[in-house]
Motif scaffolding. Structure first.
Motif, PDB file in Angstrom:
ATOM      1  N   UNK A 125       0.850  -1.191   0.000  1.00 46.20           N
ATOM      2  CA  UNK A 125       0.000   0.000   0.000  1.00 46.20           C
ATOM      3  C   UNK A 125       0.880   1.233   0.000  1.00 46.20           C
ATOM      4  N   UNK A 126       0.371   2.300  -0.627  1.00 41.49           N
ATOM      5  CA  UNK A 126       1.077   3.575  -0.604  1.00 41.49           C
ATOM      6  C   UNK A 126       0.049   4.695  -0.670  1.00 41.49           C
ATOM      7  N   UNK A 127       0.465   5.892  -0.299  1.00 40.44           N
ATOM      8  CA  UNK A 127      -0.407   7.068  -0.369  1.00 40.44           C
ATOM      9  C   UNK A 127      -0.063   7.860  -1.622  1.00 40.44           C
ATOM     10  N   UNK A 128      -1.080   8.186  -2.423  1.00 39.49           N
ATOM     11  CA  UNK A 128      -0.841   8.976  -3.629  1.00 39.49           C
ATOM     12  C   UNK A 128      -0.728  10.458  -3.264  1.00 39.49           C
ATOM     13  N   UNK A 129      -0.599  11.317  -4.272  1.00 42.61           N
ATOM     14  CA  UNK A 129      -0.404  12.754  -4.046  1.00 42.61           C
ATOM     15  C   UNK A 129      -1.584  13.387  -3.315  1.00 42.61           C
ATOM     16  N   UNK A 130      -2.777  12.830  -3.476  1.00 47.88           N
ATOM     17  CA  UNK A 130      -3.974  13.366  -2.822  1.00 47.88           C
ATOM     18  C   UNK A 130      -4.188  12.785  -1.429  1.00 47.88           C
ATOM     19  N   UNK A 131      -3.322  11.863  -1.020  1.00 51.11           N
ATOM     20  CA  UNK A 131      -3.445  11.266   0.301  1.00 51.11           C
ATOM     21  C   UNK A 131      -4.299  10.013   0.332  1.00 51.11           C
TER      22      UNK A 131
END
Length: 163
Positions: A125-131
């Motif tokens: 899992x990762x967080x994109x630019x928008x969170x």
């Protein structure tokens, strides 16, 4: 008798919806600093893929943790009752961390090459630019075997031989 006690000491009894007792062996692997207390269970996470490279390999990551990534297309053929044949393509993200394999793939592997990939599947899992939390699935390659060049390279080589 002592060996039976040892086996039964690991059994946990579970009730199903019908209130029937169902014994099963249950040991949970916990994260613990004292490794002598952890029972490590054997498991298998093995992926074998045979397909064509979708993009030229790219060097990503950092200087300390470099990784080479590329995509691999695999096909599944379906034949309907009407006799119609269809092909479904699945795309896989391949990641290579091994230094020697990473260098070889980066130098010699090209889009369209047919390769055999041996590795393991990894979910993250990762967080994109928008969170937003995004899920990712990759195949971490232990080995990549080059089987053939791309069809375009083979055609151009054949046309050069004819000239």
């Amino acid at each position: 008798m002592n060996s039976l006690r040892k086996i039964f000491s690991n059994l946990v009894v579970h009730k199903n919806k019908s209130n029937v007792l169902i014994p099963y062996c249950h040991r949970t692997r916990q994260f613990c600093e004292d490794t002598s207390r952890i029972h490590l269970e054997k498991s298998v996470n093995h992926v074998v893929l045979l397909g064509r490279v979708g993009i030229d390999p790219q060097l990503r990551g950092t200087e300390n943790k470099p990784v080479v990534v590329f995509t691999l297309a695999t096909n599944t053929n379906y034949k309907y009752e009407t006799g119609e044949v269809r092909q479904k393509t699945d795309w896989h993200r391949i990641a290579i961390f091994k230094a020697s394999l990473r260098e070889t793939v980066l130098e010699y592997l090209k889009k369209g090459n047919r390769v055999y990939v041996d590795g393991r599947i990894v979910y993250s899992e990762y967080n994109d630019a928008k969170g937003n939390v995004c899920n990712s699935t990759s195949i971490v390659a232990n080995d990549v075997i080059f089987l053939s060049k791309s069809p375009r390279d083979e055609l151009s080589q054949n046309s050069e031989e004819i000239d």
